[in-house]
Motif scaffolding. Sequence first.
Motif, PDB file in Angstrom:
ATOM      1  N   LEU A 197       0.738  -1.111  -0.024  1.00  0.00           N
ATOM      2  CA  LEU A 197       0.055  -0.039   0.227  1.00  0.00           C
ATOM      3  C   LEU A 197       0.855   1.263   0.042  1.00  0.00           C
ATOM      4  O   LEU A 197       0.640   2.180  -0.780  1.00  0.00           O
ATOM      5  N   ARG A 198       1.955   1.344   0.793  1.00  0.00           N
ATOM      6  CA  ARG A 198       2.762   2.527   0.669  1.00  0.00           C
ATOM      7  C   ARG A 198       3.500   2.677  -0.478  1.00  0.00           C
ATOM      8  O   ARG A 198       3.840   3.822  -0.880  1.00  0.00           O
ATOM      9  N   CYS A 199       3.852   1.508  -1.136  1.00  0.00           N
ATOM     10  CA  CYS A 199       4.621   1.685  -2.392  1.00  0.00           C
ATOM     11  C   CYS A 199       3.739   2.322  -3.512  1.00  0.00           C
ATOM     12  O   CYS A 199       3.930   3.063  -4.229  1.00  0.00           O
ATOM     13  N   ARG A 200       2.486   1.980  -3.155  1.00  0.00           N
ATOM     14  CA  ARG A 200       1.436   2.737  -4.250  1.00  0.00           C
ATOM     15  C   ARG A 200       1.035   3.941  -3.936  1.00  0.00           C
ATOM     16  O   ARG A 200       0.866   4.839  -4.850  1.00  0.00           O
ATOM     17  N   ILE A 201       0.953   4.431  -2.808  1.00  0.00           N
ATOM     18  CA  ILE A 201       0.757   5.728  -1.914  1.00  0.00           C
ATOM     19  C   ILE A 201       2.063   6.646  -2.719  1.00  0.00           C
ATOM     20  O   ILE A 201       1.667   7.708  -3.231  1.00  0.00           O
ATOM     21  N   ALA A 202       3.276   6.254  -2.605  1.00  0.00           N
ATOM     22  CA  ALA A 202       4.337   6.660  -2.980  1.00  0.00           C
ATOM     23  C   ALA A 202       4.343   6.780  -4.563  1.00  0.00           C
ATOM     24  O   ALA A 202       5.362   7.424  -5.156  1.00  0.00           O
ATOM     25  N   GLY A 203       3.412   6.340  -5.347  1.00  0.00           N
ATOM     26  CA  GLY A 203       3.545   6.383  -6.822  1.00  0.00           C
ATOM     27  C   GLY A 203       4.297   5.166  -7.506  1.00  0.00           C
ATOM     28  O   GLY A 203       4.222   5.239  -8.849  1.00  0.00           O
ATOM     29  N   PHE A 204       4.675   4.152  -6.871  1.00  0.00           N
ATOM     30  CA  PHE A 204       4.908   3.075  -7.459  1.00  0.00           C
ATOM     31  C   PHE A 204       3.968   1.995  -7.760  1.00  0.00           C
ATOM     32  O   PHE A 204       3.012   1.876  -7.125  1.00  0.00           O
ATOM     33  N   ASP A 205       4.094   1.037  -8.940  1.00  0.00           N
ATOM     34  CA  ASP A 205       3.196   0.039  -9.272  1.00  0.00           C
ATOM     35  C   ASP A 205       3.540  -1.173  -8.313  1.00  0.00           C
ATOM     36  O   ASP A 205       4.776  -1.635  -8.036  1.00  0.00           O
ATOM     37  N   VAL A 206       2.286  -1.959  -7.974  1.00  0.00           N
ATOM     38  CA  VAL A 206       2.485  -3.197  -7.562  1.00  0.00           C
ATOM     39  C   VAL A 206       1.538  -4.205  -8.252  1.00  0.00           C
ATOM     40  O   VAL A 206       0.513  -3.815  -8.438  1.00  0.00           O
ATOM     41  N   LEU A 207       2.257  -5.086  -8.939  1.00  0.00           N
ATOM     42  CA  LEU A 207       1.517  -6.152  -9.947  1.00  0.00           C
ATOM     43  C   LEU A 207       1.277  -7.422  -9.590  1.00  0.00           C
ATOM     44  O   LEU A 207       2.226  -7.955  -8.901  1.00  0.00           O
ATOM     45  N   HIS A 208      -0.143  -8.007  -9.714  1.00  0.00           N
ATOM     46  CA  HIS A 208      -0.303  -9.328  -9.619  1.00  0.00           C
ATOM     47  C   HIS A 208       0.112 -10.143 -11.153  1.00  0.00           C
ATOM     48  O   HIS A 208      -0.222  -9.532 -12.327  1.00  0.00           O
ATOM     49  N   ARG A 235      -5.064   0.287  12.763  1.00  0.00           N
ATOM     50  CA  ARG A 235      -3.769   0.803  12.262  1.00  0.00           C
ATOM     51  C   ARG A 235      -3.527   1.164  10.957  1.00  0.00           C
ATOM     52  O   ARG A 235      -2.939   2.339  10.523  1.00  0.00           O
ATOM     53  N   MET A 236      -3.893   0.456  10.037  1.00  0.00           N
ATOM     54  CA  MET A 236      -3.735   0.704   8.691  1.00  0.00           C
ATOM     55  C   MET A 236      -4.843   1.879   8.361  1.00  0.00           C
ATOM     56  O   MET A 236      -4.471   2.574   7.640  1.00  0.00           O
ATOM     57  N   MET A 237      -6.064   2.062   8.877  1.00  0.00           N
ATOM     58  CA  MET A 237      -6.716   3.026   8.570  1.00  0.00           C
ATOM     59  C   MET A 237      -6.254   4.329   8.853  1.00  0.00           C
ATOM     60  O   MET A 237      -6.159   5.488   8.241  1.00  0.00           O
ATOM     61  N   PHE A 238      -5.786   4.404  10.158  1.00  0.00           N
ATOM     62  CA  PHE A 238      -5.189   5.624  10.721  1.00  0.00           C
ATOM     63  C   PHE A 238      -3.589   6.054  10.296  1.00  0.00           C
ATOM     64  O   PHE A 238      -3.276   7.098  10.588  1.00  0.00           O
ATOM     65  N   THR A 239      -3.115   5.258   9.544  1.00  0.00           N
ATOM     66  CA  THR A 239      -1.880   5.605   9.028  1.00  0.00           C
ATOM     67  C   THR A 239      -1.900   5.529   7.489  1.00  0.00           C
ATOM     68  O   THR A 239      -1.092   6.425   6.848  1.00  0.00           O
ATOM     69  N   ASP A 283      -1.465   3.088  21.423  1.00  0.00           N
ATOM     70  CA  ASP A 283      -0.391   3.302  20.470  1.00  0.00           C
ATOM     71  C   ASP A 283      -0.483   4.657  19.639  1.00  0.00           C
ATOM     72  O   ASP A 283       0.054   4.622  18.542  1.00  0.00           O
ATOM     73  N   ALA A 284      -1.301   5.668  19.929  1.00  0.00           N
ATOM     74  CA  ALA A 284      -1.710   6.806  19.401  1.00  0.00           C
ATOM     75  C   ALA A 284      -0.610   7.651  19.035  1.00  0.00           C
ATOM     76  O   ALA A 284      -0.390   7.919  17.997  1.00  0.00           O
ATOM     77  N   GLY A 285       0.577   7.417  19.779  1.00  0.00           N
ATOM     78  CA  GLY A 285       1.605   8.342  19.505  1.00  0.00           C
ATOM     79  C   GLY A 285       2.235   7.690  18.411  1.00  0.00           C
ATOM     80  O   GLY A 285       2.647   8.238  17.337  1.00  0.00           O
ATOM     81  N   PRO A 286       2.836   6.420  18.409  1.00  0.00           N
ATOM     82  CA  PRO A 286       3.514   5.749  17.334  1.00  0.00           C
ATOM     83  C   PRO A 286       2.710   5.788  16.070  1.00  0.00           C
ATOM     84  O   PRO A 286       3.434   5.812  14.773  1.00  0.00           O
ATOM     85  N   ILE A 287       1.533   5.611  16.117  1.00  0.00           N
ATOM     86  CA  ILE A 287       0.434   5.540  14.919  1.00  0.00           C
ATOM     87  C   ILE A 287       0.486   7.014  14.309  1.00  0.00           C
ATOM     88  O   ILE A 287       0.576   7.024  13.150  1.00  0.00           O
ATOM     89  N   THR A 288       0.346   8.043  15.075  1.00  0.00           N
ATOM     90  CA  THR A 288       0.612   9.258  14.429  1.00  0.00           C
ATOM     91  C   THR A 288       1.803   9.684  13.629  1.00  0.00           C
ATOM     92  O   THR A 288       1.836  10.086  12.891  1.00  0.00           O
ATOM     93  N   TRP A 289       2.994   9.143  14.394  1.00  0.00           N
ATOM     94  CA  TRP A 289       4.361   9.532  13.862  1.00  0.00           C
ATOM     95  C   TRP A 289       4.246   8.570  12.500  1.00  0.00           C
ATOM     96  O   TRP A 289       4.937   9.148  11.461  1.00  0.00           O
ATOM     97  N   GLN A 290       4.050   7.254  12.419  1.00  0.00           N
ATOM     98  CA  GLN A 290       4.015   6.513  11.312  1.00  0.00           C
ATOM     99  C   GLN A 290       2.895   7.110  10.107  1.00  0.00           C
ATOM    100  O   GLN A 290       3.338   7.042   9.135  1.00  0.00           O
ATOM    101  N   ARG A 291       2.012   7.807  10.595  1.00  0.00           N
ATOM    102  CA  ARG A 291       1.080   8.465   9.718  1.00  0.00           C
ATOM    103  C   ARG A 291       1.764   9.429   8.837  1.00  0.00           C
ATOM    104  O   ARG A 291       1.649   9.770   7.712  1.00  0.00           O
ATOM    105  N   ALA A 292       2.462  10.250   9.625  1.00  0.00           N
ATOM    106  CA  ALA A 292       3.261  11.368   8.968  1.00  0.00           C
ATOM    107  C   ALA A 292       4.368  11.015   7.841  1.00  0.00           C
ATOM    108  O   ALA A 292       4.394  11.535   7.032  1.00  0.00           O
TER     109      ALA A 292
END
Length: 347
Positions: A197-208, A235-239, A283-292
Amino acid sequence: MEGEALTIAVINHNGSDVLKRTLDALQKVTYRPLELLLVDDASTDGSDLWARQAYPSLRVVRMASNAGRPSIVRNRALREARSRYVLLLDHDVCLRPDAPTNLMKAMRLRPGVAATAPRLVYANDPNRLYGDGTNLHYLCISGFNARGQSIEQRPIRTPFPSLAGGNVLFDREVALWLGGYDEDYHFGWGEDAELCLRCRIAGFDVLHVPEAVGSHVERPRGLNRAEAQFYNRYRMMFTIYETRTLLLLAPALIVFEFCLLVLSMSKGTAMMYLRAIRGAIRDAGPITWQRAQVQATRMVGDLDLLEASPLISTGALAESRRVAFASSMLQGMFNRYWQMISRQLEP
């Protein structure tokens, strides 16, 4: 086929019942040059020692202690690999000889491909699909993945955008640039797909890649991973999700959370559900950091990542008649809601 070097890294923990089949298959892989690596999560069944003796060409790396989280072990494999391209493989997945070649072909299909993933069939029924590509439902649950369908029902041959689970070929430079797997995910659901998911967010392709095939040994899971599944979903939703997406989805998410709580009570997992919520708040603190960190790499909006696919019950709530009934009743409502808000998610 010869080309850039490839490392196939098998992730193992107490895999004595399946590891021989997996490693035997790797001896027949046609891709070259090839490094075979086993990263062992402190097994207690001797499977890592056996593998070291049985396969002299296999490089074995043993964790100092049991991490208990595949994300940690997968990151170790990414760091240990001696090549740019690394195929991470669970110890219960057996590849066909040409699968790595087909994955590497798809990796070079066009610039910007960061990961490719194989089609998986059941080991005891190779004409039935275990996994054949998936995306993320906007409610942050697994999208449709064709599990249980016959191969004849899925004649697709060309690579297509998808997410990947634990069996995926990465461009290691991209994976490590993004920070590797999030090691705070628990073992249960989503901990493997979130890096894709993070690869795709950053503009890279993930192919099956349907022409790259492996077989998977299915094991009963029961309810023991329920708490991890619930926690990882939050965790996934909030990051991963944009703030605008969370606000627009709030009404649908509230309805779904209520349904999820009721269904959890019916399955005896309500306390796990509540502990997962407490864990996410803790874990709100670490989740917030990872979200950023995630949002700082964003090149693609959520509209290109999420979908309103059929509601599929998996893991702790799989094979429940109540879940199936509720899913069929709610499907239309959730689909209409997505149609209503998706225009507002357009850039």
